[in-house]
Design an enzyme around this catalytic site. Structure first.
Site, PDB file in Angstrom:
ATOM      1  N   GLY A   1      48.937  33.702  44.550  1.00 20.54           N
ATOM      2  CA  GLY A   1      48.737  32.634  45.539  1.00 20.54           C
ATOM      3  C   GLY A   1      47.724  31.608  45.055  1.00 20.54           C
ATOM      4  O   GLY A   1      47.997  30.398  45.042  1.00 20.54           O
TER       5      GLY A   1
ATOM      6  N   ASP B   1      38.781  36.259  43.731  1.00 21.75           N
ATOM      7  CA  ASP B   1      39.370  36.616  45.021  1.00 21.75           C
ATOM      8  C   ASP B   1      39.382  38.146  45.027  1.00 21.75           C
ATOM      9  O   ASP B   1      40.376  38.769  44.675  1.00 21.75           O
ATOM     10  CB  ASP B   1      40.780  36.021  45.103  1.00 21.75           C
ATOM     11  CG  ASP B   1      41.397  36.174  46.468  1.00 21.75           C
ATOM     12  OD1 ASP B   1      40.642  36.221  47.460  1.00 21.75           O
ATOM     13  OD2 ASP B   1      42.637  36.247  46.549  1.00 21.75           O
TER      14      ASP B   1
ATOM     15  N   CYS C   1      39.184  38.788  51.749  1.00 29.22           N
ATOM     16  CA  CYS C   1      39.906  38.667  53.020  1.00 29.22           C
ATOM     17  C   CYS C   1      39.372  39.738  53.969  1.00 29.22           C
ATOM     18  O   CYS C   1      40.139  40.404  54.653  1.00 29.22           O
ATOM     19  CB  CYS C   1      41.412  38.767  52.810  1.00 29.22           C
ATOM     20  SG  CYS C   1      41.924  40.272  52.000  1.00 29.22           S
TER      21      CYS C   1
HETATM   22  C1  LIG Z   1      42.853  39.973  47.093  1.00 26.85           C
HETATM   23  S1  LIG Z   1      43.841  40.503  45.797  1.00 26.85           S
HETATM   24  C2  LIG Z   1      44.156  39.016  44.925  1.00 26.85           C
HETATM   25  C3  LIG Z   1      45.114  38.069  45.586  1.00 26.85           C
HETATM   26  C4  LIG Z   1      45.438  36.878  44.712  1.00 26.85           C
HETATM   27  N1  LIG Z   1      44.237  36.186  44.312  1.00 26.85           N
HETATM   28  C5  LIG Z   1      46.360  35.895  45.393  1.00 26.85           C
HETATM   29  O1  LIG Z   1      45.917  34.890  45.910  1.00 26.85           O
HETATM   30  O2  LIG Z   1      47.587  36.110  45.370  1.00 26.85           O
HETATM   31  C6  LIG Z   1      42.725  41.320  44.731  1.00 26.85           C
HETATM   32  C7  LIG Z   1      43.270  41.760  43.392  1.00 26.85           C
HETATM   33  O3  LIG Z   1      42.217  42.402  42.674  1.00 26.85           O
HETATM   34  C8  LIG Z   1      42.782  43.437  41.892  1.00 26.85           C
HETATM   35  N2  LIG Z   1      41.743  44.427  41.534  1.00 26.85           N
HETATM   36  C9  LIG Z   1      41.597  45.697  41.975  1.00 26.85           C
HETATM   37  N3  LIG Z   1      40.551  46.291  41.383  1.00 26.85           N
HETATM   38  C10 LIG Z   1      40.010  45.393  40.554  1.00 26.85           C
HETATM   39  C11 LIG Z   1      38.922  45.418  39.647  1.00 26.85           C
HETATM   40  N4  LIG Z   1      38.158  46.493  39.510  1.00 26.85           N
HETATM   41  N5  LIG Z   1      38.678  44.305  38.926  1.00 26.85           N
HETATM   42  C12 LIG Z   1      39.450  43.210  39.076  1.00 26.85           C
HETATM   43  N6  LIG Z   1      40.477  43.130  39.912  1.00 26.85           N
HETATM   44  C13 LIG Z   1      40.772  44.194  40.642  1.00 26.85           C
HETATM   45  C14 LIG Z   1      43.885  44.000  42.757  1.00 26.85           C
HETATM   46  O4  LIG Z   1      44.856  44.652  41.967  1.00 26.85           O
HETATM   47  C15 LIG Z   1      44.400  42.759  43.476  1.00 26.85           C
HETATM   48  O5  LIG Z   1      45.553  42.249  42.823  1.00 26.85           O
END
Ligand SMILES: C[S@@+](CC[C@H](N)C(=O)[O-])C[C@H]1O[C@@H](n2cnc3c(N)ncnc32)[C@H](O)[C@@H]1O
Length: 458
Positions: free
Chosen positions: A110, A174, A227
């Site tokens: 996104g 994010d 979020c």
């Molecule tokens: C809120 S979502 C991101 C949504 C995305 N920015 C969008 O707008 O479509 C957070 C993301 O962080 C990833 N994530 C999980 N653990 C993480 C880590 N330790 N370091 C970085 N990213 C991580 C997840 O897999 C997930 O895809």
């Protein structure tokens, strides 16, 4: 009806007072607000069937309404369905063409697609996702959106630091979070929630923002978002950044009716500047829950091209000597020879021909899903174009095969071959309603062979 955890309702009744907390709990039982963004990277991008009467406040090219996930507009990358409050994150990044931007937690894409709209194919967009299967979805969205200047990675934030120290003008974090703001959109988030989970998320967020800080150039901006509503993952992460790194300062987000300022009293340091941050609440009716903060890495040092940057942006033309006849012939046929003569020269690796956005030699060792624009594959001197290439083509400047009815479109998306009337022959873009979305190969018998990627067929 969503069954909110008792520890959650008690916590927010304490923080907000019972009147406001009840408004929040009631709003979490209401339906979500649907919105979508249009894609300025596509030519004629406002020429869509979607209703564009209700423009969304605060966000460029965004409208209220629901999109059809099976429509040509969706499959050809003209629209992206996204929560309005989530759209504010990339808007706050205010990227300009030419900047170097990192989207550190990027899947499903996104923020990436929105940041790419702002860059308009100029500069560099690194889109990273730690989770492998989510990274694949991110790549699909990058392709669909027609982004040519992105490096898509599947890495942990810490692994990126040695490669990109001090490189980026803007970094969007994010962060993975406890998802309180998603409770009504994604009931699974309610099941995962617990006070312990909030604490676990906080530790992970501290690690992620520390890596992000290291990759920011002096004068660069970090846009931190979640979020979720919890102070531990929002105000207290901002305090963590300010406490750990003395050259970070908060950039005020101008207050608007659509969101509330952050709460200094929810922090642990009493820093009044925490009110410069923004929190979207579902009871304000803009969208789901979202927290956004902008921090700047101040420095007296002029932002000269760093050693890292010079290395990453260097393109070594000596490496690109390979037989390009088949490629040139193909690009001449689709009237796109300009693509081959820019600064980013076609490069070949394991028969894959691509226009890199980052010097491949400088990022060896990283898990790379895509470096720039994948043009296609050389197979025994024949050139097979890649799906990413077709998504950047402008129907006003390439020859294409036209599908004429909903039925033809549905069959093609399903993976079927169809019979078409056209004087053209060979490998060509396929379009419906003047929107290119796939390759097809038209034989002398008028049968259009289907090259819509198997993973995207429906
Ligand atoms: C809120 S979502 C991101 C949504 C995305 N920015 C969008 O707008 O479509 C957070 C993301 O962080 C990833 N994530 C999980 N653990 C993480 C880590 N330790 N370091 C970085 N990213 C991580 C997840 O897999 C997930 O895809």
């Amino acid at each position: 009806m969503i069954d909110l955890p008792i520890e959650f309702t008690e916590k927010f009744t304490g923080l907000l007072g019972s009147d406001e907390a009840n408004k929040l709990f009631n709003a979490l039982q209401e339906p979500t607000k649907k919105a979508f963004r249009l894609n300025p990277l596509k030519s004629g991008y406002k020429d869509v069937k979607q209703d564009l009467t209700e423009k969304l406040a605060l966000i460029k090219d965004a409208y209220v309404g629901q999109i059809d996930g099976h429509s040509i507009e969706q499959l050809a990358g003209y629209v992206y369905s996204q929560d309005p409050a989530a759209m504010f994150v990339a808007e706050a990044a205010a990227v300009h063409p030419g900047e170097r931007v990192l989207d550190l937690c990027a899947a499903p894409g996104g923020k990436t697609t929105q940041l790419a709209s702002g860059l308009h194919q100029q500069g560099v967009l690194v889109a990273n996702e730690i989770n492998q299967s989510r990274a694949k979805t991110l790549l699909e969205n990058v392709e669909r959106w027609g982004i040519q200047n992105s490096l898509v990675l599947n890495e942990s934030p810490a692994r990126l630091v040695p490669y990109f120290t001090g490189f980026f003008d803007k970094i969007v974090v994010d962060a993975p979070c406890s998802g309180e703001g998603m409770f009504r959109k994604d009931p699974v988030a309610v099941k995962y929630w617990s006070p312990d989970y909030v604490a676990t998320c906080q530790i992970r967020q501290q690690e992620i923002v520390s890596a992000a800080y290291a990759m920011l150039r002096p004068g660069g901006r970090l846009i931190y978002s979640t979020c979720t509503f919890s102070p531990e993952e929002n105000e207290q992460i901002v305090e963590y950044l300010l406490g750990q790194f003395s050259d970070m300062k908060l950039v005020p987000i101008q207050t608007r009716a659509e969101f509330d300022p952050g709460h200094p009293e929810w922090g642990t340091t009493g820093n009044a500047e925490l009110r410069y941050t923004a929190r979207f609440w579902p009871q304000r009716n803009f969208g789901e829950g979202q927290f956004v903060a902008i921090l700047e890495k101040s420095s007296a040092v002029a932002a000269n091209e760093s050693h890292v940057a010079a290395q990453l942006m260097a393109f070594d033309s000596r490496k690109n000597v390979f037989d390009q006849d088949a490629i040139r012939e193909f690009f001449a046929k689709i009237k796109q020879t300009d693509l081959l003569s820019g600064k980013r020269q076609p490069t070949i690796s394991n028969n894959h021909v691509f226009l890199p956005i980052i010097n491949p030699a400088a990022i060896k060792g990283l898990r790379i899903l895509r470096n720039g624009l994948e043009l296609g594959e050389l197979k025994k001197k024949r050139f097979l174009p890649h799906h990413q290439l077709v998504q950047i083509l402008d129907p006003d400047s390439v020859p294409f095969i036209k599908l004429n009815s909903d039925e033809e479109f549905r069959k093609f998306v399903h993976g079927e071959t169809i019979k078409v009337e056209s004087p053209l022959r060979g490998f060509l873009p396929v379009a419906y309603q003047h929107k290119i979305f796939s390759w097809g190969k038209l034989g002398n018998d008028g049968i259009l062979k289907n090259f819509y990627p198997k993973g995207l067929r429906r």
